[in-house]
Structures are given as structure tokens and as C-alpha cells.
Write an enzyme that holds these catalytic residues in place. Structure first.
Site, PDB file in Angstrom:
ATOM      1  CG  HIS A  82      -1.735   1.249   1.319  1.00 22.02           C
ATOM      2  ND1 HIS A  82      -2.932   1.379   0.655  1.00 22.02           N
ATOM      3  CD2 HIS A  82      -1.531   2.430   1.953  1.00 22.02           C
ATOM      4  CE1 HIS A  82      -3.432   2.573   0.884  1.00 22.02           C
ATOM      5  NE2 HIS A  82      -2.606   3.244   1.669  1.00 22.02           N
ATOM      6  CG  ASP A 161     -11.952   3.455   6.041  1.00 29.73           C
ATOM      7  OD1 ASP A 161     -11.366   4.226   6.824  1.00 29.73           O
ATOM      8  OD2 ASP A 161     -11.760   3.470   4.806  1.00 29.73           O
ATOM      9  NE  ARG A 168     -10.037  10.375   9.463  1.00 33.15           N
ATOM     10  CZ  ARG A 168      -9.179   9.620   8.764  1.00 33.15           C
ATOM     11  NH1 ARG A 168      -9.556   8.416   8.333  1.00 33.15           N
ATOM     12  NH2 ARG A 168      -7.973  10.037   8.522  1.00 33.15           N
ATOM     13  CB  SER A 183      -8.386   4.814   7.625  1.00 33.45           C
ATOM     14  OG  SER A 183      -8.761   4.912   6.278  1.00 33.45           O
ATOM     15  CE  LYS A 187      -8.896   2.337   3.434  1.00 38.50           C
ATOM     16  NZ  LYS A 187      -9.208   3.737   3.149  1.00 38.50           N
TER      17      LYS A 187
END
Ligand code: URA
Ligand code: CA
Length: 433
Positions: A82, A161, A168, A183, A187
Site C-alpha cells: 500500500h 471506514d 473526517r 483506516s 482495508k
């Protein structure tokens, strides 16, 4: 249990229990706890933070708010990567076939993002015929056969999320390390990975401007990994200039192809080798990182990574000939050079503005409904530390609109040329494991 008490507890700097965290995540996902109470709690978390135990509970509660993907039918340890987001970041497109070429299974789930350019999915769709609408069974079969496949996002992953992220966004609580860390990690865990390599970007073009902030985020995510039995490692990499030279969808595909043939930009290649070697080590295919890196580098030069890329494209309907003839990728009508106004050394690149220019040209989406133009974007000719002569092209704009009078002055504002010598930024700042 009452939401009021949970807000009060966090406001006063106390530690929330697993039950309290689960209560608010479940209640908010189902709609029984209103936005205004969750907003207040998010602000309390913003100021008071969360310890590592709370973070792990929060992440697990978010994972459990929706579906999770079971990849156990795929042989081996599934390692996901990621990136926290950068400009011109083409690493996934390169890393997936690269690590697969030495036997690491890559089962990638990909969605369409908002941003300067499209996501990995959009970039792959620049290859004629390539599609990600495959069944779960076919996906698993392809990963077992070729070691790499990409599927479109299916199932209702981490709905908590999605709701919290939107909230947010409008309550000035995006920039909170515990909230970002949970978050991202929720995922990745929901998508079924056994191990995770994080590319945490830092610098002018990144979310985390300071190396110290990036390290703090990295440590929070690595700690979540540890507490949820997902081996996690984070590479802190530089985003003070775009990665490679190309910013745009088809343009980045071409850059990825060149990299897979061992002819890519130095920084992009180096980052892929670093991230890739950690993926290989976490997968257990090769134990030693230096050895893994050497093997990956070998496969960039002996054609194996490139062949794996073509195999992957063909398996999902793509025309792999395009990989040999990248001129068949979508091309913009106009390619306009922007020349340097003075001689000197490139000292600074306002990276996020380069991204915004690419988006203005049509390379990215502002809203989910926007169509993107795969052909357009910017190709840099100079990076920080490079010398440049007056009149030499600084960048080439790939555009379908001949009038770039509004874009040209912005390009000049983005690239600063100095009379002094400039040292290029260090690419890898740190590794957190
Ligand atoms: N990316 C995410 O997925 N979540 C955040 O909170 C920030 C960046
Ligand atoms: Ca690039």
C-alpha cells in the site's frame, strides 16, 4: 453503554476498552449512533490520540464492520503493498508482475480512486481489452497459475471506514495518525492479505510533509500489523518530486513497461526493488533481503518480469502486444514542450501542483462520476539536481486541448531553477519493521 460516556472518556484522555470501541463502530455503521456524536469522538481522538492496544481494537472493529476476503485457496503467503499516495506513483503496476516473476503470489484487489491520476485500475484499462470483471474463482485460479491477477473491488469491505472517512473530511479530523493508520490497515486486512508492505511517502507532494510524521504513521501501522498477526513493514520514501518522469495514466503505463524491461527511471526502479525485496522476504520465498533484491533486479534485465507482465495482461483479456509497442497506448493529440526560461540546476519541484496540472488536463477524477482521459499528462525532462540550459524542454504536456495558455505559467511556478548546485533528495529515508 452510552455514546456520551465514550466521548467523555476520550475527551478526558482515558483509554477506551475493546467493548467501547466495538460499540461505537457497530452503532455508527448500522446508523444507530448519529454523525454529531461520532464527530465529537473523532475530534477527541484527534487531540488525545490512541494507544497501540486501542488502535488494534479500532482496526479490528472496522474490519468486522463488513465483508472480508478469504484468499486461503491461494497457495503461499499473500503479501499486499500500500502506498499512502504520491504523484506519478506507478509502483503497483511494476511490483505485481515483478515479485510474481519469482513466485510470490500477488492477489490484488483494486478500486477507482480520486486523485491527480487514476488508480492502478484505470492505468491497466489503458491496455486494450484488459478487464478486471472476473469471478472470484477465476481470480484465485489465475493467481495460483500465473502468481498475479487483479480483480475489481467486490463485497462491502470496511463500511465503517467509508462512513468515518467521509465524516473526517468535513470535521477537520483527516490528519490524525491513529485515524489514518486504522483506516489504511483495516482495508488491507479486510482484503485478505497475510503480510503488508507499506510505502509511506514524505515530502512536499505527500500527506506527511515531515519525515518524523511519516515515521510516526509508519510505526502506528506496523504496531497494528503486529497486534493483528499480519507481518508489516514500512518503507519511508521521498515525495519531494514525482516518481519517475511520467504523470498520467497511459504515460505511466509506458514508464512501467520500460521499468519492467530494466530501462526505467532510476528512482522508480530503486523504489520498486526496495519495496519488492521486502515483499519477497515477507512471503518467505527468499529469506534474505539483499538476495531478494538481487534476484528481482536480475528479473528486470533477463526478461522474466516483462514476460510475467504480458502473461498477466493476456490472462485478463489484454492485448499484450501493446507492451512491446507502447505507441499503441492511448496517445494525446498534442505534445507540447515547455522550454526552460533560464539555465541552472533544478532546485525544487512543487509536486502536488504538478499533480493538479495533470488533473486539470483530464488525467484524474475530482468526483467519482468524472471520466478520465487516459492519454493526457505531463512528462518531466528534469528532476531535482539536474542541470538545464535555457530553451531546453523542462516538461512535455500531453493534451487533447491545444490551448495550454492557462497551464504554461503554472508549470513555470512549479519548477524552480537555481544558480547553485543542488543535491537530489534521498529516495529512501527509513525502514520501520
Ligand atoms: N488513506 C486512507 O485510506 N485513509 C486515511 O485516513 C488517509 C489516507
Ligand atoms: Ca511516474
Amino acid at each position: 453503554m452510552r455514546m456520551y460516556d465514550i466521548i467523555e472518556k476520550k475527551r478526558d484522555g482515558l483509554t477506551l476498552s475493546e467493548e467501547e470501541i466495538r460499540y461505537f463502530i457497530q452503532g455508527y455503521t448500522e446508523g444507530s449512533i448519529p454523525d454529531y456524536q461520532v464527530s465529537a469522538l473523532l475530534m477527541a481522538i484527534y487531540f488525545e490520540g490512541m494507544n497501540q492496544t486501542e488502535l488494534a481494537y479500532l482496526t479490528k472493529a472496522m474490519v468486522d464492520s463488513g465483508d472480508t476476503i478469504d484468499l486461503s485457496a491461494i497457495d503461499g503467503i499473500k503479501v499486499d503493498k500500500h502506498s499512502t499516495g504520491g504523484v506519478g506513483d506507478t509502483t503497483t503496476l511494476i511490483l505485481a508482475p515483478l515479485v510474481a516473476s519469482i513466485g510470490v503470489p500477488v492477489a490484488k484487489m483494486s478500486g477507482r480512486g480520486l486523485g491527480h491520476t487514476g488508480g492502478t485500475l484505470d492505468k491497466l484499462e489503458a491496455i486494450p481489452g484488459f478487464h478486471i470483471e472476473i469471478s472470484r474463482d477465476e481470480f484465485i485460479e489465475l493467481v495460483n497459475r500465473n502468481k498475479v491477477a487483479v480483480i475489481g473491488q467486490t463485497g462491502n469491505l470496511t463500511p465503517a471506514d467509508k462512513k468515518i472517512y467521509s465524516l473526517r473530511d468535513v470535521t477537520a479530523t483527516v490528519n490524525s495518525i491513529p485515524l489514518i493508520a486504522s483506516s489504511i490497515m483495516s482495508k488491507k486486512i479486510a482484503a485478505g492479505s497475510d503480510a503488508i508492505v507499506l510505502d509511506v511517502k514524505t515530502g512536499q507532494g505527500a500527506f506527511m510533509k515531515q519525515v518524523s510524521e511519516a515515521e510516526e504513521l509508519a510505526k502506528a501501522m506496523v504496531a497494528i500489523g503486529k497486534k493483528t498477526s499480519r507481518k508489516t513493514i514500512a518503507v519511508i520514501s521521498d515525495m519531494n518530486q514525482p516518481l519517475g518522469y511520467a504523470v498520467g495514466n497511459a504515460l505511466e503505463v509506458k514508464e512501467a513497461i520500460e521499468t519492467l524491461q530494466g530501462k526505467g527511471p532510476k528512482d522508480l526502479t530503486e523504489l520498486c526493488l526496495t519495496l519488492g525485496s521486502h515483499m519477497v522476504v515477507l512471503s518467505g520465498v527468499i529469506e534474505n533481503e539483499a538476495e531478494a533484491k538481487a534476484k528481482l533486479e536480475e528479473n528486470l534485465h533477463n526478461g522474466k518480469a516483462f514476460e510475467t507482465f504480458k502473461l498477466f495482461l493476456e490472462a485478463q483479456g489484454g492485448n499484450a502486444e501493446v507492451a512491446d509497442k507502447p505507441e499503441r497506448l492511448p496517445q494525446a493529440k498534442y505534445k507540447i514542450d515547455i522550454p526552460a526560461k533560464k539555465s541552472g540546476t533544478v532546485a525544487k519541484i512543487i509536486t502536488d501542483d504538478i499533480g493538479t496540472i495533470a488533473m486539470t488536463l483530464g488525467a484524474g477524477r475530482q468526483t467519482k462520476e468524472d471520466e478520465i482521459d487516459l492519454a493526457v499528462g505531463i512528462v518531466l525532462h528534469k528532476k531535482i539536481g539536474d542541470s538545464v540550459k535555457v530553451g531546453e524542454p523542462l516538461v512535455t504536456i500531453h493534451t487533447n486541448n491545444q490551448d495550454i495558455s492557462a497551464i504554461k505559467p503554472k508549470v513555470y511556478e512549479c519548477i524552480m531553477i537555481s544558480d547553485d548546485q543542488v543535491t537530489p533528495p534521498q529516495l529512501i529515508h527509513n525502514i520501520i519493521s
